[in-house]
Write an enzyme that holds these catalytic residues in place. Sequence first.
Site, PDB file in Angstrom:
ATOM      1  N   CYS A  55       0.796  -1.226   0.000  1.00 55.82           N
ATOM      2  CA  CYS A  55       0.000   0.000   0.000  1.00 55.82           C
ATOM      3  C   CYS A  55       0.834   1.285   0.000  1.00 55.82           C
ATOM      4  O   CYS A  55       0.588   2.171  -0.820  1.00 55.82           O
ATOM      5  CB  CYS A  55      -0.960   0.033   1.174  1.00 55.82           C
ATOM      6  SG  CYS A  55      -1.637  -1.562   1.581  1.00 55.82           S
ATOM      7  N   ARG A  93       6.929 -10.779   5.645  1.00 58.58           N
ATOM      8  CA  ARG A  93       6.418 -10.557   6.989  1.00 58.58           C
ATOM      9  C   ARG A  93       7.075 -11.574   7.911  1.00 58.58           C
ATOM     10  O   ARG A  93       7.081 -12.763   7.600  1.00 58.58           O
ATOM     11  CB  ARG A  93       4.893 -10.740   7.049  1.00 58.58           C
ATOM     12  CG  ARG A  93       4.175  -9.727   6.185  1.00 58.58           C
ATOM     13  CD  ARG A  93       2.672  -9.924   6.216  1.00 58.58           C
ATOM     14  NE  ARG A  93       2.040  -8.983   5.319  1.00 58.58           N
ATOM     15  CZ  ARG A  93       0.735  -8.927   5.082  1.00 58.58           C
ATOM     16  NH1 ARG A  93      -0.071  -9.786   5.683  1.00 58.58           N
ATOM     17  NH2 ARG A  93       0.248  -8.036   4.251  1.00 58.58           N
ATOM     18  N   GLN A 152       1.629 -11.015  -3.519  1.00 58.40           N
ATOM     19  CA  GLN A 152       0.218 -10.636  -3.523  1.00 58.40           C
ATOM     20  C   GLN A 152      -0.181 -10.146  -4.905  1.00 58.40           C
ATOM     21  O   GLN A 152       0.573  -9.413  -5.541  1.00 58.40           O
ATOM     22  CB  GLN A 152      -0.031  -9.495  -2.536  1.00 58.40           C
ATOM     23  CG  GLN A 152       0.039  -9.900  -1.078  1.00 58.40           C
ATOM     24  CD  GLN A 152      -0.262  -8.728  -0.169  1.00 58.40           C
ATOM     25  OE1 GLN A 152       0.261  -7.634  -0.374  1.00 58.40           O
ATOM     26  NE2 GLN A 152      -1.088  -8.940   0.841  1.00 58.40           N
ATOM     27  N   ASP A 155      -1.973  -7.729  -5.629  1.00 58.93           N
ATOM     28  CA  ASP A 155      -2.537  -6.605  -4.893  1.00 58.93           C
ATOM     29  C   ASP A 155      -3.003  -5.514  -5.854  1.00 58.93           C
ATOM     30  O   ASP A 155      -2.481  -5.396  -6.957  1.00 58.93           O
ATOM     31  CB  ASP A 155      -1.430  -6.038  -3.995  1.00 58.93           C
ATOM     32  CG  ASP A 155      -1.987  -5.430  -2.724  1.00 58.93           C
ATOM     33  OD1 ASP A 155      -3.221  -5.313  -2.611  1.00 58.93           O
ATOM     34  OD2 ASP A 155      -1.186  -5.067  -1.848  1.00 58.93           O
ATOM     35  N   HIS A 183      -4.797  -1.315  -5.622  1.00 56.67           N
ATOM     36  CA  HIS A 183      -5.423  -0.238  -4.868  1.00 56.67           C
ATOM     37  C   HIS A 183      -6.237   0.574  -5.839  1.00 56.67           C
ATOM     38  O   HIS A 183      -5.753   0.927  -6.902  1.00 56.67           O
ATOM     39  CB  HIS A 183      -4.355   0.595  -4.165  1.00 56.67           C
ATOM     40  CG  HIS A 183      -3.595  -0.219  -3.173  1.00 56.67           C
ATOM     41  ND1 HIS A 183      -2.452  -0.905  -3.507  1.00 56.67           N
ATOM     42  CD2 HIS A 183      -3.857  -0.527  -1.878  1.00 56.67           C
ATOM     43  CE1 HIS A 183      -2.028  -1.581  -2.446  1.00 56.67           C
ATOM     44  NE2 HIS A 183      -2.848  -1.374  -1.453  1.00 56.67           N
ATOM     45  N   LYS A 195     -13.560  -5.370   6.849  1.00 54.96           N
ATOM     46  CA  LYS A 195     -13.009  -6.066   5.690  1.00 54.96           C
ATOM     47  C   LYS A 195     -13.898  -7.215   5.244  1.00 54.96           C
ATOM     48  O   LYS A 195     -14.657  -7.779   6.032  1.00 54.96           O
ATOM     49  CB  LYS A 195     -11.601  -6.561   5.988  1.00 54.96           C
ATOM     50  CG  LYS A 195     -11.512  -7.609   7.086  1.00 54.96           C
ATOM     51  CD  LYS A 195     -10.072  -8.081   7.263  1.00 54.96           C
ATOM     52  CE  LYS A 195      -9.964  -8.985   8.483  1.00 54.96           C
ATOM     53  NZ  LYS A 195      -8.628  -9.481   8.737  1.00 54.96           N
ATOM     54  N   HIS A 237      -8.461  -1.314  -0.904  1.00 54.63           N
ATOM     55  CA  HIS A 237      -7.374  -2.291  -0.957  1.00 54.63           C
ATOM     56  C   HIS A 237      -8.017  -3.613  -1.349  1.00 54.63           C
ATOM     57  O   HIS A 237      -8.983  -4.019  -0.718  1.00 54.63           O
ATOM     58  CB  HIS A 237      -6.731  -2.487   0.417  1.00 54.63           C
ATOM     59  CG  HIS A 237      -6.233  -1.229   1.051  1.00 54.63           C
ATOM     60  ND1 HIS A 237      -4.896  -0.990   1.264  1.00 54.63           N
ATOM     61  CD2 HIS A 237      -6.881  -0.143   1.529  1.00 54.63           C
ATOM     62  CE1 HIS A 237      -4.754   0.190   1.863  1.00 54.63           C
ATOM     63  NE2 HIS A 237      -5.942   0.721   2.028  1.00 54.63           N
TER      64      HIS A 237
END
Length: 637
Positions: free
Chosen positions: A336, A365, A383, A385, A387, A467, A518
């Site tokens: 992000c 992580r 990911q 991912d 946005h 979420k 997200h």
Amino acid sequence: MPQITLPDGSNRQFDNPVSVMDIANDIGPGLARATLAGKVNGNLVDAAFVIEQDAAVAIVTGRDEEALELLRHDAAHVMAQAVQELYPGTQVTIGPAIEDGFYYDFAREEAFTPEDLVEIEKRMREIVKRDLPIVREVMDRATAMRTFGDLGETYKVEIIDDIIPEGEEVSIYRQGEWFDVCRGPHLPSTGKLGDGFKVMKVAGAYWRGDSNNAMLQRIYGTAWPDKKQLKAYLHRLEEAEKRDHRKLGRQLELFHLHEDAPGSVFWHPKGWTLFNLLINYMRKRQEDAGYIEVNTPDVMDRSLWETSGHWENYREHMFSTQTEDERVFALKPMNCPGSVLMFAQGLKSYRDLPLRMAEFGKVHRYEPSGALHGLLRVRHFTQDDAHIYCTEAQMEQECIDVIELILDIYRDFGFDDVVIKFSDRPENRIGSDEIWDKLEGALINALDSMGQAYKMFPGEGAFYGPKLEFVLRDAIGRDWQCGTLQVDMKQVDMNLPERFDISYVAEDGNRHRPVMLHRALFGSLERFFGILVEHYEGKFPVWLAPVQVVVMNITDKQAPYVEKVEKMLKNQGIRTISDLRNEKVGFKIREHTLQRVPYLLVVGDREVEEERIAVRSLGGEDLGSLAIDEFVDLVKQ
RNA sequence: GCUCAUAUAGCUCAGGCGGUAGAGCACUUCCUUGGUAAGGAAGAGGUCACUGGUUCGAUUCCAGUUAUGAGCACCA
């Protein structure tokens, strides 16, 4: 004078209050023997429960769903009794029925050994044989606390103190000498448990699920109405173990893990091929859905993570580095902040919105060591991912589009009934209720307007926002979060648009703060990969199979033709290898079948002569002799 | 991170109450050229996870570490 209405609509009149068992007896002795419990006006009760007024009653026998839960709960009690008989001084805490079985948490200094479990199961069978009546009693709260206190059952005392309101009575279930605090209901006697149970394993569990508390010993068991169903269950477990992605990952040469990189994956050629197929697939779907793709740095300065709030909140779970010049950098745990910097670069107009910015981001992580689990929980993962920067007015439609996209994509992989978890505001949160209303509303409205079912998980949202999670199940029934959708809006602490002060120029010429969604579709490519392996048991559909075709010769004579066929298929974009080893064709077929290759092509003198190939499917089906282009069409369809 | 368990050949696993280890498969070589789920023979392959302790001697016993497994806690 209660009038009892039975499920078939018939009525029975009784002169005095009657128990469920009395009613069963009244209907017939056979039914009475089978009676385990009752349902009075929809509430599950003991067979001994006494009905004083008119009621709708159903007799619960072993055939009813509800009986299974009672059975499992009883099994927990019987196990607790067995443990306390065998190991005096062991304290009981709680022991509920769960999916497929039961557990009971015990407090005991010494650890239970596998041999102990065998003894416990033996003793349980004994207790079942004793066929002790299970009797409900009530005590007033103070007596109950004193009774359990005298026995040294401090955990029970804490439970009573905590759960039972002052002045209320405590229900106790007794079987022989042994008794436990319990809401019930229970079966009439321990004999009703039968022999369809098994003590499975022991593990640690925190008292009241809090890692600040003492660790108890949890013994798990499974229980079924009869031995046959128990066997069937154990067989299912065995079958599921064969699908384990860690096992198949090795057998199918997809990936491996190494002690020196716990939680990170070494991808082998076949695994990496499949991994890239997933990325290519997703890239195409995103492009069609109006996304752009970018890439942001893996290592960024500490100050960025301070701005984003990650340094403060997740520092201990981040990998960080210090360079010679003493600058501190961190490997990104999320994409992000990088995405936000990308958005902040240059001027954005309302005409650019919604801006859907995707990235296949590698994140690191430092997960707790005990959390690591094959590909499903790793420390280094990818990911898919994205946005989405948009206006408040666009927010809901964007949510709908994301949900539709996820479900459609999951369908392509054969996941037709996906569980959607909606987690709303937790107790500890930031931001006003007004904002939370808006954020939750956007997600719920999106789901509702699609007529999409979801499961509520009250209070399980992140502290900065609600979420949506899209959950898939692994081979042995564990649920894993894959896709996610979160809304990030003004005045909430984690709010990145605010923290990074990003804006776009609106129609009115002024700068406005965008809303940021997200979302991840596969979620973690690694996790999705693992789930896919288990889902397909390694038998991937042709479009995903790392090796789609193996061409093999029967004798050395056909080698040149095999190589020619391999080349032709590769030119058509078909993932092909040839097997020219000096082995019998049966041997080669066995090997490539075990490797789950969808199509095996056998070439002997006949095929060379006719310029054809003999085709065999993974299922062992003989698809006959085909010309090369016919086969290409078959694979590509 | 916590509790319990496990760690022996590339894989799946034996084994030893202390004297440096074995099978099957895989691998290499040779024979075999065989039509749809295992052809035959020979050979090579191990710091018994790592570190320390006890001992004349440790892969074996003890302790610690690491990793893995089950579960709990965690999962931005």
